[in-house]
Scaffold this active site. Sequence first.
Site, short mmCIF file in Angstrom:
data_model
loop_
_atom_site.label_atom_id
_atom_site.label_comp_id
_atom_site.label_asym_id
_atom_site.label_seq_id
_atom_site.Cartn_x
_atom_site.Cartn_y
_atom_site.Cartn_z
N TYR A 176 -23.10 -6.73 26.48
CA TYR A 176 -22.50 -5.88 25.45
C TYR A 176 -23.01 -6.37 24.09
CZ TYR A 176 -19.22 -5.23 29.36
OH TYR A 176 -18.65 -5.00 30.58
N CYS B 296 -11.95 -8.36 21.49
CA CYS B 296 -11.13 -7.82 20.40
C CYS B 296 -9.80 -7.32 20.96
CB CYS B 296 -11.88 -6.72 19.65
SG CYS B 296 -12.42 -5.39 20.73
N CYS C 276 -8.27 1.41 -0.81
CA CYS C 276 -7.64 0.82 0.37
C CYS C 276 -7.75 -0.68 0.26
CB CYS C 276 -8.38 1.33 1.61
SG CYS C 276 -8.02 0.39 3.09
N GLU D 69 -27.06 -3.61 26.62
CA GLU D 69 -26.21 -2.78 25.75
C GLU D 69 -26.40 -1.30 26.13
OE1 GLU D 69 -24.04 -2.87 22.95
OE2 GLU D 69 -24.29 -0.69 23.01
N GLN E 281 -20.30 -5.77 13.46
CA GLN E 281 -18.97 -6.30 13.14
C GLN E 281 -18.57 -5.93 11.71
OE1 GLN E 281 -16.85 -7.73 15.10
NE2 GLN E 281 -18.02 -8.55 16.83
N ASP F 285 -19.13 -9.76 25.23
CA ASP F 285 -18.35 -9.27 24.09
C ASP F 285 -18.05 -7.78 24.30
OD1 ASP F 285 -17.22 -8.84 21.62
OD2 ASP F 285 -19.05 -9.15 20.47
N CYS G 43 0.83 -1.19 0.00
CA CYS G 43 0.00 0.00 0.00
C CYS G 43 0.88 1.26 0.00
CB CYS G 43 -0.90 -0.01 1.22
SG CYS G 43 -1.82 1.51 1.38
N1 SAH Z 1 -21.85 -8.29 20.64
C1 SAH Z 1 -22.03 -7.27 19.65
C2 SAH Z 1 -21.31 -5.96 19.97
C3 SAH Z 1 -19.92 -6.05 20.48
S1 SAH Z 1 -19.01 -4.51 20.49
C4 SAH Z 1 -21.64 -7.78 18.28
O1 SAH Z 1 -20.95 -8.78 18.14
O2 SAH Z 1 -22.05 -7.16 17.30
C5 SAH Z 1 -19.17 -3.96 22.12
C6 SAH Z 1 -20.50 -3.34 22.41
O3 SAH Z 1 -20.46 -2.94 23.80
C7 SAH Z 1 -20.84 -2.07 21.64
O4 SAH Z 1 -22.12 -2.23 21.06
C8 SAH Z 1 -20.86 -0.95 22.70
O5 SAH Z 1 -21.85 0.04 22.45
C9 SAH Z 1 -21.20 -1.74 23.95
N2 SAH Z 1 -20.77 -1.14 25.24
C10 SAH Z 1 -19.67 -0.40 25.50
N3 SAH Z 1 -19.58 -0.13 26.82
C11 SAH Z 1 -20.65 -0.71 27.41
C12 SAH Z 1 -21.12 -0.78 28.74
N4 SAH Z 1 -20.46 -0.20 29.73
N5 SAH Z 1 -22.25 -1.47 29.00
C13 SAH Z 1 -22.94 -2.08 27.97
N6 SAH Z 1 -22.55 -2.04 26.69
C14 SAH Z 1 -21.42 -1.36 26.40
#
Ligand code: SAH
Length: 399
Positions: free
Chosen positions: A254, A350, A101, A275, A225, A323, A19
């Site tokens: 989450y 992640c 990209c 969430e 994602q 997550d 790149c």
């Molecule tokens: N499980 C989902 C999202 C994972 S990303 C998937 O796979 O698509 C992490 C997520 O946590 C995000 O949506 C973010 O908004 C949320 N998040 C961040 N801090 C948080 C908190 N303190 N309590 C609840 N959710 C939260």
Amino acid sequence: MQANIKKHIKTENDKKPQCPHRKKCGGCQLQNLSYEKQLSFKQVKVIKLLGRYHHVCEIIGMKEPYHYRNKVQAAFGERGKEIISGVYQSSTHNIVPVDNCMIEDQKADEIIVTIRKLLKSFKLRAFNDVTMKGFLRHVLIKRGFASGEIMVVLVTSVMDFPKQPQFINAILERHPEITTIVQNVNNHRTSLVLGEKSRVLYGDGYIEEDLCGLRFRISPKAFYQINPTQTEILYNKAMEYAEFTGSERVLDAYCGTGTIGLIASKNAKRVVGVELNPDAVKDAVTNAELNNVENIDFYCDDAGKFMVRAAQTGEKFDVVIMDPPRAGASLDFLRSLVTLLPQKIVYISCNPETQARDLSFLTRKGYKVKRIQPVDMFPHTEHVETVVLLERCKNEQAK
Ligand code: SAH
């Protein structure tokens, strides 16, 4: 050292980076390694951080590790009389012009170039974040790889949009595949891309996407994602680890737009999702309706606070799928988790660094790591996703 760390050859630069923007952009930190060596690098990283808890399975890589990003955002600015679009140079506010990209969706990149070219003919200016003058700040594109739907979000400094219908028509004429266009207004001095106010200029204001046999709504602000191919693999692994029999009460912590919880709901008795982002929760509720899922409820709350309340009211979960964002789980969350004492915890992360920290807590409080699977969600970057299965040790009491 674990046996499986030895197998991974020392990772030395073995490849000419492809790149031209690599130095200024800084996004693809591993592009001077062949893809095979990138995978080795990530495997070693996970083994170093998590290997003391369990054997680490071989990382699952991509067959075609290019143009995998379904979400693309470009910053707009001016250089002399020219309008430029691209990415911010790492840790600065200088825009590095990028038209192609290697990890972004190619269609999204094409649309961004079209919009940049149109600005001039419509006499619209790009935003200048020093003088706070100009109109277009960012373009955000989300594309459903399976559904084919495309959302374009034009982030502007003000709501007033000169020649708006003509501008939108001009974009659609050139890209009839776009299914919705949204204007978002961001008039703050901020590094956040999206502001609070939005209006739909064309289509529904969201896209839908198919994943693991279900349909999901994706709105401009909600997390989804960014690598759909690897997401299916990751989620299927999480379901395999959870081993639902149909009788479980499940917490999806989450949960974003509810993806994991909705997939789990097919094989579990009842699912609760929690969430923080209200837009994501709205999408999650819609997603349950879209898929006719009735055994799921979503709560908009901080996951830590929700867990503390759940522990106080004697709530019972057999499986907790978590997550969290890069920062990992809060101590409140973890403390309440070990009080709720689910039989299984499926921890998707992640960031293996914060996951290692959280595993250290959980393994001291009566849980044992049973599986560790890295998945390469972000080829050419240094990031790696992991899914870990923990089980409650026999005879473990609440602590
Ligand atoms: N499980 C989902 C999202 C994972 S990303 C998937 O796979 O698509 C992490 C997520 O946590 C995000 O949506 C973010 O908004 C949320 N998040 C961040 N801090 C948080 C908190 N303190 N309590 C609840 N959710 C939260």
